[in-house]
Design a protein around this motif. Structure first.
Motif, mmCIF file in Angstrom:
data_model
loop_
_atom_site.group_PDB
_atom_site.id
_atom_site.type_symbol
_atom_site.label_atom_id
_atom_site.label_comp_id
_atom_site.label_asym_id
_atom_site.label_seq_id
_atom_site.Cartn_x
_atom_site.Cartn_y
_atom_site.Cartn_z
ATOM 1 N N ILE A 61 -1.546 19.417 1.866
ATOM 2 C CA ILE A 61 -1.530 19.133 0.447
ATOM 3 C C ILE A 61 -2.439 18.686 -0.313
ATOM 4 N N VAL A 62 -2.781 17.018 0.045
ATOM 5 C CA VAL A 62 -3.584 16.069 -0.667
ATOM 6 C C VAL A 62 -4.875 16.229 -1.160
ATOM 7 N N LEU A 63 -5.319 17.761 -0.595
ATOM 8 C CA LEU A 63 -6.626 18.030 -0.375
ATOM 9 C C LEU A 63 -6.248 20.012 -1.170
ATOM 10 N N LEU A 220 -15.089 12.001 -0.411
ATOM 11 C CA LEU A 220 -14.722 12.589 -0.797
ATOM 12 C C LEU A 220 -14.050 12.571 -0.145
ATOM 13 N N ILE A 221 -13.360 12.859 1.061
ATOM 14 C CA ILE A 221 -11.687 13.375 1.601
ATOM 15 C C ILE A 221 -10.855 11.506 1.977
ATOM 16 N N GLY A 222 -12.220 10.883 1.427
ATOM 17 C CA GLY A 222 -11.185 9.904 1.838
ATOM 18 C C GLY A 222 -10.865 9.080 0.577
ATOM 19 N N VAL A 223 -11.422 9.501 -0.322
ATOM 20 C CA VAL A 223 -11.209 9.269 -1.935
ATOM 21 C C VAL A 223 -9.617 9.908 -2.296
ATOM 22 N N ALA A 224 -9.770 10.965 -1.457
ATOM 23 C CA ALA A 224 -8.212 12.257 -1.768
ATOM 24 C C ALA A 224 -6.955 11.303 -1.093
ATOM 25 N N TYR A 233 2.596 4.470 -1.598
ATOM 26 C CA TYR A 233 2.327 3.694 -1.058
ATOM 27 C C TYR A 233 3.860 2.697 -2.995
ATOM 28 N N LEU A 234 2.815 3.164 -3.407
ATOM 29 C CA LEU A 234 3.981 2.786 -4.915
ATOM 30 C C LEU A 234 5.686 3.650 -5.300
ATOM 31 N N GLY A 235 5.669 4.763 -4.317
ATOM 32 C CA GLY A 235 6.383 5.619 -3.969
ATOM 33 C C GLY A 235 7.120 6.596 -5.347
ATOM 34 N N LEU A 236 5.576 6.751 -5.086
ATOM 35 C CA LEU A 236 6.131 8.346 -5.686
ATOM 36 C C LEU A 236 5.549 9.569 -5.085
ATOM 37 N N SER A 237 4.186 10.136 -5.469
ATOM 38 C CA SER A 237 4.465 11.593 -5.027
ATOM 39 C C SER A 237 2.999 11.602 -5.280
ATOM 40 N N GLU A 238 2.902 12.186 -3.501
ATOM 41 C CA GLU A 238 1.477 11.523 -3.050
ATOM 42 C C GLU A 238 0.729 13.357 -4.070
ATOM 43 N N VAL A 239 1.107 14.286 -3.498
ATOM 44 C CA VAL A 239 0.694 15.233 -4.795
ATOM 45 C C VAL A 239 -0.426 14.746 -5.788
ATOM 46 N N LEU A 240 0.513 13.972 -6.602
ATOM 47 C CA LEU A 240 0.444 13.426 -8.287
ATOM 48 C C LEU A 240 -0.570 12.924 -8.172
#
Length: 391
Positions: A61-63, A220-224, A233-240
């Protein structure tokens, strides 16, 4: 049982299942996403809480959203934000607020109604983005509006989750908690803009110097994944976070080089998200609140179509394109599952049943959206048999 298998064997069987279902979807012309979700539901008893499958689904989903972010430079995203906020607020009112009122009308207390309204609110970013890509609709006129609504919802949904968790834990929720989440979102966006405009302008030269594709994949995948992880970590969505990472790299130009490296990995990992999504759905014993469930399913479809029709016109789309956008926004998914998972008792079972039904109907509407809009707004054809006056 899979739980008794070595992890490697279980993983291999899941991948073979994904291959077969993907092949089957092509043969029967049926959305592969639905088959993957149903596959997950079937194997949920054996693979529930499988850490490896969950990890693979997170990367997928991150990619997906990292690739989407590549299509939006910082300047383009800014112009979209100015245009989408009225439609975004309409989305909150119709899909969250009205669903709450319907639930209150059925006798539920205010907090339970808020939980159900939150479950019915957000369109599935992963399902919608996957279908846009699969059906070659990324270049369509309505796609920018659809993605803008998805990102707007990705900003609102973490706030809803935080409110529900806060009330569940402490019995109350303070306005300062909302301000804290808003501050985290602004900080994450600011970091992305800074990196995109200042630091990553040198990445273009770096990518030219890297001849080995293995190193490019790691970079590139490391950055994503890192930026998606920072959002979590900030309590937000990894999608964002993943979308913002793609937006950063969009500033370097020639994004096809990035896509060429990342897309094969995304295509391998993304189906695991939908399988894992299926494993999280619990049907429980019986159907809770059936009349309310049916009412909310109908309203969920109507409300998203209205967001497309009305919000799309505000965004500057034609009537036909706005209707097609609304029909493409109906599927609910990952955020609804997350919100349902923090609910308890009947609400959790209700949420799981709602999600699987509305995801299925929403994907079918997405598939039929072009045909439906063509029936309402048929293409104008020129009369090739015009006769010359007097002939």
């Amino acid at each position: 049982m899979f739980s008794e298998f070595p992890t490697l064997l279980g993983t291999g069987l899941v991948l073979l299942g994904i291959f077969y279902l993907g092949f089957l979807s092509l043969k029967i012309n049926f959305p592969s996403v639905i088959l993957y979700i149903l596959f997950g539901v079937m194997i949920g008893d054996w693979l529930s809480d499988n850490k490896l499958l969950h990890f693979a689904s997170e990367i997928g989903i991150v990619l997906l959203f990292f690739i989407l972010g590549l299509e939006f430079s910082i300047s383009r995203l800014g112009s979209i934000a100015k245009k989408v906020w009225p439609a975004g607020l309409l989305d909150v009112f119709l899909c969250l607020g009205m669903s709450m009122l319907i639930s209150v009308g059925f006798g539920l207390d205010l907090f339970s109604s808020f939980v159900i309204g939150s479950i019915t609110y957000a369109t599935s970013s992963s399902i919608t983005a996957k279908l846009l890509d699969d059906r070659s609709r990324m270049a369509n006129t309505e796609t920018e509006y659809i993605l803008a609504i998805l990102i707007f919802e990705d900003l609102i949904a973490p706030i809803l989750i935080a409110i529900i968790i806060g009330i569940n834990v402490s019995g109350s929720f303070q306005m300062t908690d909302v301000l804290l989440i808003a501050g985290k979102i602004v900080t994450l966006v600011a970091v992305a803009i800074f990196l995109g405009k200042v630091t990553l302008k040198y990445a273009d030269t770096l990518l030219d110097k890297i001849a080995d594709e293995d190193f490019k994949i790691a970079l590139l995948i490391g950055v994503a994944i890192s930026f998606g992880g920072l959002a979590l970590y900030l309590g937000l969505s990894e999608v964002l976070g993943a979308f913002l990472a793609g937006m950063m790299l969009a500033e370097i130009g020639r994004i096809e080089r990035v896509e060429h490296t990342v897309i094969p990995v995304r295509d391998l990992m993304l189906p695991t998200f939908f399988v894992y999504f299926g494993t999280t759905i619990e049907f429980g014993n019986g159907l809770p609140l059936p009349v309310l469930l049916a009412s909310l399913i109908v309203w969920s479809l109507i409300s998203k179509v209205l967001v497309g029709i009305i919000g799309g016109r505000w965004y500057g789309l034609s009537k036909k394109v706005s209707l097609r956008a609304g029909l493409s926004l109906c599927a609910r998914g990952e955020f609804s599952v997350v919100i349902a998972s923090v609910a308890t008792g009947t609400l959790k079972i209700f949420g799981g049943i709602y999600v699987i039904i509305i995801a299925f109907i929403g994907m079918l509407l997405f598939e039929q959206a072009p045909k439906i809009t063509n029936k309402f707004y048929p293409k104008k054809t020129k009369n090739k048999n015009l006769r010359v006056p007097g002939s």
